[in-house]
Design a protein around this motif. Sequence first.
Motif: not given
Length: 351
Positions: A41-54
Motif C-alpha cells: 500500500r506504500f508502493g515501495g519497501v518501508v525500511p522499518e516495516v521490513a526490519s520488524r518483519a525480519h
Amino acid sequence: MTDAPLVLGIETSCDETGVGIVRGHELLADAVASSVDEHARFGGVVPEVASRAHLEAMVPTIERACETAGIRPSDVDAIAVTSGPGLAGALLVGVAAAKALAVGLDKPLYGVNHLAAHVAVDQLEHGALPEPCVAMLVSGGHSSLLRVTDVTGADGGVDPMGATIDDAAGEAFDKVARLLGLPFPGGPHIDRAAREGSSVYVDFPRGLTSRRDLERHRFDFSFSGLKTAVARWVEARERSGEPVPVADVAASFQEAVCDVLVRKALDAASSEGIEDLLIGGGVAANSRLRHLAEERAAKLGIRVRVPRPGLCTDNGAMVAALGAEMVARGRTPSSLDLPADSSLPVTEVLA
Ligand code: KG4
Ligand code: ZN
C-alpha cells in the motif's frame, strides 16, 4: 558429493527473510518469508516495516529450512549471511542472527555480498559457474555488469564493468507499473500484461545507446529517461480522454528495457572475448529478457545461464551457495565483529 560443505545462508537485505541450506552445489532447503504485502500500500519497501518483519520471521524461517533439509543446525559446516548492500536495519537483523548461530554452534561465519550471491546461486541449478563470465545483475536496487573470474572475489574476481547511473531496472518496472495502475512490485505484472500487448506500439527511448553516450557509458544503464517518457505518453493519452492501452504500453516499455540490457550485456561479453553470460536478480525472472538474451546470444555463440525465477528473486539459498563456495575455496571466515554495510561495494565479496 558428501564431502561438499553443508552451509546455512541468511538473507535479509530487503523485504525477504530467506534461509537456505545447501551442500556444495546441491539445494536442500530454500525457506522464504516475504513482507511484500505489508509494503504494497506504500508502493515501495518501508525500511522499518521490513526490519520488524525480519525479526518476527527469522526463527520460524530457520526452523522451517532445517526441517525441509532434514538437518539439525549443529550439522552445518558454516553460516553465511548477507552483510550488504541493502537496507541497514534489515541487514542488521540477519547479521545478528548469523552471529548468534555461529557463536552458539561454534561454526565459522561468512559475511557475503548480496550481488555476488545473485551470481553464485546459479550453481544450484546449472552446476559449477563458468569463470570467466560476464554477469548482469538486474534487481530492484541494482543494475550492473560484472566481469567474474572468481565469484568469491579473490584477486579482484568480481570486477564492475558498468552500472546504472540513475534508476535500477527493477525500480523502472515498479514505477511504470504504478503509472499503469498495476500492483507493487510491478515487474511480474508488467511481464504478464505485456504478453497481450504489442512491443512496437510505442517506440520508447533506449537509454545511453547513442554514439556519444556509448563513448563514456558503453556498459552503463539509465532508465529514468525511459520512465519519464512513459509518464508523458500516459499523461497525454489521459488528457485526450482516450483509454490507456495498458498491455501495449507495458510491452513497449518492457521491450525498451530488455533491448538495452541484452545489447549491453552481449557487448560486454564480446568485448572481453567471454563466451558465458549469466543473468541474475529479480528482473532476470522476466520472460522477455530471458527470451531475447537467448535469441541474440545464440547468434554470437555466447551461452546464457539464467537461474529459474524462484532463485532470481532474493532468497537465502543464494547466500548459502556463495558461502559454500567460500568454504570450498578455502577463504578465511569473517570476524565476529562483522558489520552490516548498507553500501558494501560489489568488489568486496567477503566482508
Ligand atoms: O532481486 P530482487 O528480488 O530484490 C532486490 O534485490 O531488489 O528484485 C526485485 C525486483 C522488483 O523491482 C521486481 O519488480 C522485479 O525484481 N521483478 C521483475 C519480475 N519479477 C520480479 N521485473 C520484471 N519482470 C519480472 N517477471
Ligand atoms: Zn537482490
